[in-house]
Each structure stands twice: as C-alpha cells, then as structure tokens.
Write an enzyme that holds these catalytic residues in place. Structure first.
Site, PDB file in Angstrom:
ATOM      1  N   ASP A 121       3.352   0.767  -4.441  1.00 54.05           N
ATOM      2  CA  ASP A 121       2.486   1.455  -3.435  1.00 54.05           C
ATOM      3  C   ASP A 121       2.157   0.350  -2.284  1.00 54.05           C
ATOM      4  O   ASP A 121       1.271  -0.529  -2.598  1.00 54.05           O
ATOM      5  CB  ASP A 121       1.364   2.046  -3.729  1.00 54.05           C
ATOM      6  CG  ASP A 121       0.425   2.966  -3.050  1.00 54.05           C
ATOM      7  OD1 ASP A 121       0.819   2.887  -1.629  1.00 54.05           O
ATOM      8  OD2 ASP A 121       0.086   3.999  -3.417  1.00 54.05           O
ATOM      9  N   SER A 154      -4.324   9.957  -2.212  1.00 55.11           N
ATOM     10  CA  SER A 154      -4.896   8.817  -1.255  1.00 55.11           C
ATOM     11  C   SER A 154      -6.374   8.990  -0.906  1.00 55.11           C
ATOM     12  O   SER A 154      -7.091   8.802  -1.402  1.00 55.11           O
ATOM     13  CB  SER A 154      -3.810   8.867  -0.105  1.00 55.11           C
ATOM     14  OG  SER A 154      -3.923   7.600   0.746  1.00 55.11           O
ATOM     15  N   HIS A 198       3.944   5.202  -2.023  1.00 53.26           N
ATOM     16  CA  HIS A 198       2.787   5.841  -1.658  1.00 53.26           C
ATOM     17  C   HIS A 198       3.265   7.561  -1.532  1.00 53.26           C
ATOM     18  O   HIS A 198       3.330   7.704  -0.594  1.00 53.26           O
ATOM     19  CB  HIS A 198       2.147   5.453  -0.454  1.00 53.26           C
ATOM     20  CG  HIS A 198       0.797   5.912  -0.411  1.00 53.26           C
ATOM     21  ND1 HIS A 198      -0.235   5.516  -1.228  1.00 53.26           N
ATOM     22  CD2 HIS A 198       0.017   6.734   0.687  1.00 53.26           C
ATOM     23  CE1 HIS A 198      -1.592   6.386  -0.781  1.00 53.26           C
ATOM     24  NE2 HIS A 198      -1.173   6.681   0.260  1.00 53.26           N
TER      25      HIS A 198
END
Length: 229
Positions: free
Chosen positions: A178, A120, A209
């Site tokens: 996501d 991320s 995610h």
C-alpha cells in the site's frame, strides 16, 4: 457542517424488511457508488436480509491536494500519519455517521445489528466512531486504513465509552504494498485496538491500496459470523 442534516446515501437491500444494516464509508475523492458493486460478491445465500447504506461524504477542500474540493470525511493536512487527520473534521464526520445509525434505529434496526465499515479515510472514521460508542455496534470493518488521532485513544476511550465499545468485533485488512497508508500504520492500529481489549481479525494481502477477491471472501466469512450472532 451541520451533523443534524443526514448525508445523501445510496441503498441496496438484499431482502424485504431487513433486520441488519451495513453502513459503508468510501475513501477520499470517491462517493457512495464506489463499493456498491461489492454487494453481490460479498452477500451469501444463508444471510438474513441486510440493508447496505453507502453515504456520500461532504465536499470539502483537501490540503494535500492543493486545496481542491472533493468528497472527503476530513481534511488531510500532511502526509505524515501522526498529523494527517484534521481532528475537527473527524469529529464532524463521526457526528454524521451517528445520525445515519440513528436513522437505522428509527427504521427498526437497533445499533446492535448495525455494522459500520469503511475503506481508507472511511475506515479511519469507522474506527473513530466505533471507539466513541457507548452502545456497541454489531461490528467494525476497517480496510486499508489507520487509527486516526491515535495518541488520544488510550485516554479518550475509558472516559467516553467505558467497556461497552470493546465488545465490538473488528475486521481489519491491508495491502502489503500500500503506497497510500503504509502497512505498518494498519498493523499499529490493530495492535492498539487489541491492547484496548478489542477482538481484531487482521489480514494482509499482496496488493496496493485496494480490495481483492480473497479479502472479500474473508470479510464475507467474518460478516456471516456477525450476522448469526
């Protein structure tokens, strides 16, 4: 932020006197503990000794979270990806990462045997740092992320790193569901890297995610090839 001060880190060595290092950057609001449990699932018996380094990002206010301080590689000012990354914060974190790479070199692991990985927000910094390298790393791993400051990449890469950065292999993976970083943002980043000459291995998984077991298997196979290179 003083980029000369090393970030606090957690470490795990898979064997004595490791010749390889993996620097793994966590996501927003997490810390270096977040991906330590992945090591036993990832490492294969035929790999050389590897030092895994998990740094803690600095604590800073994050705008989209009402300015609440948390561990973050940069401020997130907007949900819109085009304006999401705080350019100054990205640059500061790239400097912190470079200091950790320099420490690995001082400990006997050259940059050519350092893999930089991130999830991320950590993955965004991984890509930003990799694109600025004049001496290539062994590889870049960017999970559930995007290419930050993308409009500047096409102009910045030739000026800062010439052709050497392009020799770094890249592993990118993303969840098709996501809700934090849209799948299309990850795809666009991979496509841009390919257009710049990077060899990108791209994977998609039916997940949100996060990280899944199949992804770990694909990453282990890719890392195995890098470590034997």
């Amino acid at each position: 932020m003083d980029t000369k001060t090393l970030l606090d880190t957690l470490e795990h060595e898979t064997g004595p006197s490791p010749d390889w290092s993996v620097l793994w950057l966590h996501g927003l609001g997490a810390d270096g503990n977040d991906f330590m449990p992945i090591v036993p699932e990832l490492v294969r018996p035929d790999w050389p000794a590897v030092r895994f380094v998990f740094p803690h990002a600095p604590v800073r206010p994050v705008t989209i979270n009402n300015g609440v301080p948390m561990r973050a590689w940069y401020d997130i000012r907007d949900f819109d990806l085009a304006n999401r990354a705080d350019a100054g914060g990205v640059e500061e974190s790239v400097g912190q990462v470079e200091a950790l790479i320099a420490r690995e070199e001082a400990r006997g692991v050259p940059a050519s045997k350092v893999v930089l990985a991130g999830f991320s927000q950590g993955g965004a910094v991984t890509l930003a740092a990799g694109l600025r390298r004049s001496t290539p790393l062994a590889g870049l791993v960017a999970l559930s992320t995007y290419l930050p400051l993308a409009p500047d990449v096409l102009q910045a890469l030739p000026a800062t790193t010439g052709s050497q950065a392009r020799t770094q292999p890249v592993f990118m993976a993303h969840g098709t569901h996501d809700p934090v970083v849209p799948l299309q943002a990850g795809r666009m980043g991979a496509e841009m890297l390919r257009s710049l000459g990077f060899a990108v291995e791209w994977h998609e998984y039916p997940m949100a995610h996060q990280v899944c077991g199949e992804q770990i298997g694909h990453l282990a196979a890719w890392l195995g090839r890098v470590l034997k290179g």
